[in-house]
Design a protein around this motif. Structure first.
Motif, PDB file in Angstrom:
ATOM      1  N   GLU A  58      62.864  41.201 -41.352  1.00  0.00           N
ATOM      2  CA  GLU A  58      62.738  41.816 -40.027  1.00  0.00           C
ATOM      3  C   GLU A  58      61.505  41.277 -39.314  1.00  0.00           C
ATOM      4  OE1 GLU A  58      63.145  46.021 -40.709  1.00  0.00           O
ATOM      5  OE2 GLU A  58      65.338  45.806 -40.951  1.00  0.00           O
ATOM      6  N   GLY A  59      60.416  41.109 -40.063  1.00  0.00           N
ATOM      7  CA  GLY A  59      59.181  40.566 -39.478  1.00  0.00           C
ATOM      8  C   GLY A  59      59.399  39.157 -38.957  1.00  0.00           C
ATOM      9  N   VAL A  60      60.023  38.325 -39.765  1.00  0.00           N
ATOM     10  CA  VAL A  60      60.218  36.919 -39.382  1.00  0.00           C
ATOM     11  C   VAL A  60      61.204  36.821 -38.209  1.00  0.00           C
ATOM     12  CG1 VAL A  60      61.164  34.731 -40.210  1.00  0.00           C
ATOM     13  CG2 VAL A  60      59.568  35.984 -41.645  1.00  0.00           C
ATOM     14  N   SER A  61      62.180  37.742 -38.182  1.00  0.00           N
ATOM     15  CA  SER A  61      63.204  37.679 -37.122  1.00  0.00           C
ATOM     16  C   SER A  61      62.607  37.925 -35.732  1.00  0.00           C
ATOM     17  CB  SER A  61      64.327  38.681 -37.401  1.00  0.00           C
ATOM     18  OG  SER A  61      63.866  39.991 -37.149  1.00  0.00           O
ATOM     19  N   LYS A  62      61.408  38.537 -35.695  1.00  0.00           N
ATOM     20  CA  LYS A  62      60.784  38.813 -34.381  1.00  0.00           C
ATOM     21  C   LYS A  62      60.008  37.608 -33.851  1.00  0.00           C
ATOM     22  CE  LYS A  62      60.554  43.753 -35.190  1.00  0.00           C
ATOM     23  NZ  LYS A  62      60.162  44.234 -36.521  1.00  0.00           N
ATOM     24  N   ILE A  63      59.886  36.572 -34.663  1.00  0.00           N
ATOM     25  CA  ILE A  63      59.109  35.399 -34.251  1.00  0.00           C
ATOM     26  C   ILE A  63      59.997  34.459 -33.442  1.00  0.00           C
ATOM     27  CG2 ILE A  63      57.789  33.414 -35.093  1.00  0.00           C
ATOM     28  CD1 ILE A  63      57.203  35.136 -37.656  1.00  0.00           C
ATOM     29  N   ASP A  64      59.525  34.084 -32.249  1.00  0.00           N
ATOM     30  CA  ASP A  64      60.294  33.192 -31.369  1.00  0.00           C
ATOM     31  C   ASP A  64      60.566  31.857 -32.031  1.00  0.00           C
ATOM     32  OD1 ASP A  64      60.992  34.392 -29.105  1.00  0.00           O
ATOM     33  OD2 ASP A  64      59.479  33.427 -27.806  1.00  0.00           O
ATOM     34  N   ASP A 115      66.436  30.133 -40.132  1.00  0.00           N
ATOM     35  CA  ASP A 115      66.769  28.856 -39.520  1.00  0.00           C
ATOM     36  C   ASP A 115      65.645  28.449 -38.568  1.00  0.00           C
ATOM     37  OD1 ASP A 115      67.871  27.030 -37.574  1.00  0.00           O
ATOM     38  OD2 ASP A 115      69.823  27.460 -38.484  1.00  0.00           O
ATOM     39  N   ILE A 116      65.147  27.224 -38.767  1.00  0.00           N
ATOM     40  CA  ILE A 116      64.041  26.754 -37.926  1.00  0.00           C
ATOM     41  C   ILE A 116      64.462  25.526 -37.102  1.00  0.00           C
ATOM     42  CG2 ILE A 116      62.165  27.675 -39.365  1.00  0.00           C
ATOM     43  CD1 ILE A 116      61.987  24.711 -40.534  1.00  0.00           C
ATOM     44  N   SER A 117      65.787  25.376 -36.894  1.00  0.00           N
ATOM     45  CA  SER A 117      66.243  24.137 -36.232  1.00  0.00           C
ATOM     46  C   SER A 117      65.621  23.960 -34.849  1.00  0.00           C
ATOM     47  CB  SER A 117      67.761  24.045 -36.174  1.00  0.00           C
ATOM     48  OG  SER A 117      68.324  25.283 -35.943  1.00  0.00           O
ATOM     49  N   SER A 118      65.346  25.084 -34.145  1.00  0.00           N
ATOM     50  CA  SER A 118      64.824  24.937 -32.779  1.00  0.00           C
ATOM     51  C   SER A 118      63.385  24.418 -32.767  1.00  0.00           C
ATOM     52  CB  SER A 118      64.921  26.268 -32.036  1.00  0.00           C
ATOM     53  OG  SER A 118      63.913  27.122 -32.504  1.00  0.00           O
ATOM     54  N   LEU A 119      62.722  24.396 -33.915  1.00  0.00           N
ATOM     55  CA  LEU A 119      61.326  23.936 -33.939  1.00  0.00           C
ATOM     56  C   LEU A 119      61.238  22.407 -34.015  1.00  0.00           C
ATOM     57  CD1 LEU A 119      59.779  26.541 -36.413  1.00  0.00           C
ATOM     58  CD2 LEU A 119      59.838  26.633 -33.928  1.00  0.00           C
ATOM     59  N   GLY A 120      62.348  21.759 -34.318  1.00  0.00           N
ATOM     60  CA  GLY A 120      62.392  20.290 -34.312  1.00  0.00           C
ATOM     61  C   GLY A 120      61.532  19.614 -35.370  1.00  0.00           C
ATOM     62  N   LEU A 121      61.366  20.251 -36.510  1.00  0.00           N
ATOM     63  CA  LEU A 121      60.575  19.626 -37.586  1.00  0.00           C
ATOM     64  C   LEU A 121      61.503  18.967 -38.588  1.00  0.00           C
ATOM     65  CD1 LEU A 121      57.926  22.324 -38.522  1.00  0.00           C
ATOM     66  CD2 LEU A 121      57.525  20.138 -37.396  1.00  0.00           C
ATOM     67  N   ALA A 122      61.052  17.822 -39.116  1.00  0.00           N
ATOM     68  CA  ALA A 122      61.909  17.122 -40.078  1.00  0.00           C
ATOM     69  C   ALA A 122      61.545  17.515 -41.505  1.00  0.00           C
ATOM     70  CB  ALA A 122      61.754  15.621 -39.896  1.00  0.00           C
ATOM     71  N   ASP A 123      62.564  17.472 -42.341  1.00  0.00           N
ATOM     72  CA  ASP A 123      62.408  17.614 -43.807  1.00  0.00           C
ATOM     73  C   ASP A 123      61.501  18.777 -44.205  1.00  0.00           C
ATOM     74  OD1 ASP A 123      64.012  15.386 -43.943  1.00  0.00           O
ATOM     75  OD2 ASP A 123      62.289  14.044 -43.820  1.00  0.00           O
ATOM     76  N   ASN A 124      60.469  18.430 -45.004  1.00  0.00           N
ATOM     77  CA  ASN A 124      59.617  19.469 -45.579  1.00  0.00           C
ATOM     78  C   ASN A 124      58.416  19.851 -44.714  1.00  0.00           C
ATOM     79  OD1 ASN A 124      60.756  20.428 -47.878  1.00  0.00           O
ATOM     80  ND2 ASN A 124      59.819  18.911 -49.234  1.00  0.00           N
ATOM     81  N   ALA A 141      54.395  32.982 -38.377  1.00  0.00           N
ATOM     82  CA  ALA A 141      54.015  33.116 -36.959  1.00  0.00           C
ATOM     83  C   ALA A 141      52.928  32.095 -36.615  1.00  0.00           C
ATOM     84  CB  ALA A 141      53.542  34.540 -36.683  1.00  0.00           C
ATOM     85  N   ALA A 142      51.961  31.919 -37.511  1.00  0.00           N
ATOM     86  CA  ALA A 142      50.852  30.994 -37.238  1.00  0.00           C
ATOM     87  C   ALA A 142      51.349  29.547 -37.187  1.00  0.00           C
ATOM     88  CB  ALA A 142      49.777  31.154 -38.311  1.00  0.00           C
ATOM     89  N   VAL A 143      52.279  29.180 -38.073  1.00  0.00           N
ATOM     90  CA  VAL A 143      52.816  27.803 -38.050  1.00  0.00           C
ATOM     91  C   VAL A 143      53.549  27.570 -36.728  1.00  0.00           C
ATOM     92  CG1 VAL A 143      54.498  26.228 -39.106  1.00  0.00           C
ATOM     93  CG2 VAL A 143      53.001  27.594 -40.568  1.00  0.00           C
ATOM     94  N   VAL A 144      54.335  28.554 -36.301  1.00  0.00           N
ATOM     95  CA  VAL A 144      55.085  28.421 -35.044  1.00  0.00           C
ATOM     96  C   VAL A 144      54.111  28.310 -33.867  1.00  0.00           C
ATOM     97  CG1 VAL A 144      56.739  29.565 -33.502  1.00  0.00           C
ATOM     98  CG2 VAL A 144      57.136  29.567 -35.974  1.00  0.00           C
TER      99      VAL A 144
END
Ligand code: TLP
Length: 352
Positions: free
Chosen positions: A268-274, A291-300, A342-345
């Motif tokens: 629930e916490g992670v789901s609130k992160i844009d 799913d982090i596809s919208s962040l456009g990061l590759a691989d690891n 949240a901090a990585v995003v």
């Protein structure tokens, strides 16, 4: 918790034994289990069979070995086995189903791990000179790649009816079956009774250092014992593995509810992160996928950035991150994980 104060959410396999388990190892009565003389192994096998409502059980080294031994004991080389297309056996067990058991995998898609009985029916072709003999249907419960989802007893029953009608056996990779039972608040026998045989792991949420159990009829377990031996899995003073297993079955099952509550809190916490998407319907036990596809990061890249913030997770495909809660992970660690995501995003936004 892993060393260096990382919040380690890679898997519930990272759990360390409790003090009580270590004491049990120290005091275990031992013997040569290949000669059938280890009393602690025998006690664990009896306990496991009793918990599952089956005749007998066999201690094996790992979940992978449990699945392989079971495939070999349920079907003959050249026969066909129906597997779920995202199943652990199909994805992560080095192809042992083909390479060693010699079976033809026939995969079917499912809804979060639960087959549509009509799909199973359609996959079982009539006996014909051209076709391999169908022998076995496998289900996974909880389902790892679908995110720890539960295949409910009713869904198992429906598949079992089809398998039985065609003379096929039904096997369950129940590595995390106690998570399913605790989440639905039903006795684990409610799941086990619909399958011919199954395995469950000691070394995941139940916190043991090593081991899984294969459970089924006495005849099946006799075959499994021989197949374990051919795979080099006959163990000698295996009571040192069995002793913590007994503690686990007696003391570590009910607490899985805490892992589930922490997984839900985390999800629930992670789901609130844009920019991060969580399918909350799938968060039924101790696994959280996002799913982090919208962040456009590759691989690891995401995983490496999370690690810099003190949180360990695994990629699960190209754009999906997996976090697993377990013994040693408390609410504060889930909070730290949410803050780290949240901090990585945020960092990504700031740095373009
Ligand atoms: N799963 C591990 C990894 O291999 C991915 C994990 O961290 O989740 N069945 C299921 C459903 C499993 O999730 C696993 C392990 C196994 C079998 C195999 O068990 P082990 O690792 O003991 O061979």
């Amino acid at each position: 918790m892993s060393p260096m104060e990382f919040v380690d959410l890679r898997s519930d396999t990272v759990t360390l034994p409790t003090e009580e388990m270590l004491d049990a190892i120290r005091h275990a009565k031992l013997g040569d289990d290949v000669f059938g003389e280890d009393p602690t192994v025998k006690s664990l096998e009896e306990l496991a069979a009793e918990r599952m409502g089956k005749e007998a059980a066999l201690l094996v080294t790992s979940g992978t070995q449990a699945n392989l031994v079971s495939l070999m004991s349920n079907a003959q080389r050249g026969e066909l086995v129906i597997l779920e297309s995202e199943s652990h056996i199909y994805w992560y067990e080095v192809g042992g189903v083909a390479a060693i058991a010699g079976l033809l995998p026939w995969t079917l898609k499912s809804q979060f791990g639960a087959f549509d009985p009509e799909d199973v029916e359609a996959a079982i072709r009539p006996r014909n000179i051209h076709f391999p003999e169908p022998a076995l249907v496998c289900v996974e419960n909880t389902h790892n790649r679908h995110g720890g989802t539960i295949v409910a007893p009713k869904q198992l029953e429906a598949v079992s009816r089809v398998a039985k009608a065609h003379g096929l056996l039904l096997y369950m990779d129940g590595a995390r079956i106690f998570n399913a039972a605790i989440a639905l608040r039903v006795d684990v026998r409610e799941f086990a009774r619909h399958v011919d045989n199954l395995m469950f792991s000691l070394s995941k949420g139940l916190s043991c250092p090593v081991g899984s159990l294969v459970v089924g009829t006495a005849e099946f377990i006799e075959k499994a014992r021989k197949n374990r031996k051919i795979l080099g899995g006959g163990m000698r003073q295996a009571g040192i593995i069995a002793a913590p297993g007994i503690v686990a079955l007696e003391k570590m099952v009910d607490r899985l509810a805490e892992d589930h509550a922490n997984a839900r809190f985390l999800a629930e916490g992670v789901s609130k992160i844009d920019g991060v998407k969580v399918d909350l319907k799938r968060v039924q036990t101790n696994i959280v996928l996002f799913d982090i596809s919208s962040l456009g990061l590759a691989d690891n890249q995401f995983i490496i950035k999370l690690e810099d913030k003190g949180v360990l997770a695994l990629m699960h495909g190209t754009h999906v991150v997996r976090m697993v809660t377990h013994f040693g992970i408390e609410r504060e660690h889930a909070e730290k994980a949410i803050a780290a995501v949240a901090a990585v995003v945020d960092d990504l936004r700031l740095n373009g």
